[in-house]
Write a protein that holds these residues in place. Structure first.
Motif, PDB file in Angstrom:
ATOM      1  N   LEU A  93       9.923   1.397  26.556  1.00 27.53           N
ATOM      2  CA  LEU A  93       9.107   2.488  26.169  1.00 27.53           C
ATOM      3  C   LEU A  93       9.553   3.806  27.315  1.00 27.53           C
ATOM      4  O   LEU A  93      10.162   3.396  28.308  1.00 27.53           O
ATOM      5  N   GLY A  94       9.494   5.008  26.754  1.00 27.27           N
ATOM      6  CA  GLY A  94      10.012   6.156  27.590  1.00 27.27           C
ATOM      7  C   GLY A  94       9.079   6.731  28.098  1.00 27.27           C
ATOM      8  O   GLY A  94       7.652   6.437  28.576  1.00 27.27           O
ATOM      9  N   HIS A  95       9.171   7.860  29.123  1.00 32.26           N
ATOM     10  CA  HIS A  95       8.571   8.536  30.281  1.00 32.26           C
ATOM     11  C   HIS A  95       7.306   9.124  29.461  1.00 32.26           C
ATOM     12  O   HIS A  95       6.352   9.279  30.273  1.00 32.26           O
ATOM     13  N   VAL A 143      10.444   6.260  23.312  1.00 28.94           N
ATOM     14  CA  VAL A 143      11.134   5.269  23.858  1.00 28.94           C
ATOM     15  C   VAL A 143      12.531   5.576  24.347  1.00 28.94           C
ATOM     16  O   VAL A 143      12.819   6.749  24.198  1.00 28.94           O
ATOM     17  N   LYS A 144      13.172   4.919  24.990  1.00 29.17           N
ATOM     18  CA  LYS A 144      14.562   5.209  25.505  1.00 29.17           C
ATOM     19  C   LYS A 144      15.371   3.947  25.364  1.00 29.17           C
ATOM     20  O   LYS A 144      15.100   2.911  25.179  1.00 29.17           O
ATOM     21  N   ARG A 145      16.659   4.333  25.244  1.00 31.89           N
ATOM     22  CA  ARG A 145      17.744   3.474  24.832  1.00 31.89           C
ATOM     23  C   ARG A 145      18.152   2.720  26.352  1.00 31.89           C
ATOM     24  O   ARG A 145      18.330   3.384  27.287  1.00 31.89           O
ATOM     25  N   ALA A 146      17.862   1.586  26.518  1.00 32.14           N
ATOM     26  CA  ALA A 146      18.226   0.688  27.394  1.00 32.14           C
ATOM     27  C   ALA A 146      19.714  -0.041  27.373  1.00 32.14           C
ATOM     28  O   ALA A 146      20.418   0.292  26.514  1.00 32.14           O
ATOM     29  N   ALA A 147      19.910  -0.859  28.172  1.00 37.10           N
ATOM     30  CA  ALA A 147      21.343  -1.645  28.297  1.00 37.10           C
ATOM     31  C   ALA A 147      21.606  -2.132  27.133  1.00 37.10           C
ATOM     32  O   ALA A 147      20.614  -3.029  26.650  1.00 37.10           O
ATOM     33  N   GLY A 148      22.677  -2.274  26.387  1.00 37.01           N
ATOM     34  CA  GLY A 148      23.152  -2.987  25.395  1.00 37.01           C
ATOM     35  C   GLY A 148      22.509  -2.441  23.974  1.00 37.01           C
ATOM     36  O   GLY A 148      22.273  -3.197  23.101  1.00 37.01           O
TER      37      GLY A 148
END
Length: 261
Positions: free
Chosen positions: A74-76, A64-69
């Motif tokens: 899902l991550g790379h 996973v990756k941290r997105a806006a807010g």
């Protein structure tokens, strides 16, 4: 009692943390960049400390990756997993594996095809035991507009792509019931696209009706394939609903985003 034992054996080596991670990933995949940690915690009824640990670990792993807010997507790593899976994906073999049980339930022959311009190319066949054999065999081609398989695939094209394939308003007939008018074909394709399956009412072979459903290949309709089931008219009256359900289900199971056919 036997079922309870089976379930117990199945979960004997179960890892609860992985089950939780799977549930988190399923929500994130369905609604990317929508949920924060607290949202996921409430939605999945996982306490905040456990959710924090799960998300932190999965972020480090690239799941996973941290997105806006401070939301999650899902991550790379999943792009890499997906690419690897698609490389090993063999549609024809997958069709053979999946179609056998469908054939056994319907007791009818199941076929796989892809589109080559305005033609249907038959790629695979799982045949039912019957004194009546279908004329189509792997390697054979038929006009797409005259078959359920062809119409299922044509329905995924844009109007411009359809016009490029059919510049002339007249279409050749295989039987007296084949659609021979481009406008009528295009109107039927719009209906097929909405309902998710195509029908052939003695349009390619007299005495047979057929249902087909498209196998989707991401956004590239030119790579799409389809599966079908054909049967004699008297069998269609009995099995039509089941055949439609089986073909749409089979097509969905065989569909993958962006795989090459």
């Amino acid at each position: 009692m036997d079922e309870a034992i089976g379930v117990s054996e199945e979960r004997k080596y179960w890892v609860p943390a992985l089950e939780k991670a799977d549930k988190v990933l399923a929500v994130i995949a369905q609604e990317p960049a929508k949920h924060k940690l607290i949202d996921l915690s409430k939605k999945l009824e996982i306490n905040k400390s456990s959710m924090f640990s799960l998300l932190s670990t999965m972020e480090i792993l690239g799941w996973v990756k941290r997105a806006a807010g401070d939301t999650y997507a899902l991550g790379h790593t999943f792009a890499e997993f997906g690419s690897s899976y698609l490389k090993q994906y063999d549609l024809h073999q997958y069709f053979l594996d999946e179609a056998v049980s469908v054939r056994d339930r319907l007791q009818e022959t199941i076929q796989l095809a892809k589109r080559i311009d305005d033609q249907v190319l038959y790629m695979g066949k799982v045949e039912a035991i019957s004194p009546v054999r279908l004329q189509s065999e792997p390697g054979m081609r038929l006009p797409a507009h005259a078959t359920a398989l062809g119409k299922a695939m044509l329905s995924q094209l844009s109007e411009q792509e359809r016009l490029a394939l059919y510049p002339q308003p007249e279409l050749p007939k295989l039987t007296p019931l084949t659609i021979d008018n481009r406008d009528e074909l295009f109107a039927q394709l719009d209906v097929i696209r909405k309902q998710g399956y195509a029908l052939d009412d003695q349009e390619s072979v007299m005495g047979f009706r057929c249902v087909a459903a498209p196998i989707m290949a991401g956004t590239n309709a030119n790579q799409a394939a389809a599966v079908s089931c054909s049967m004699l008219l008297h069998q269609w009256e009995v099995k039509s609903n089941q055949a439609i359900e089986e073909m749409t289900g089979l097509a969905q199971r065989l569909s993958l985003p962006n795989h090459n056919l």
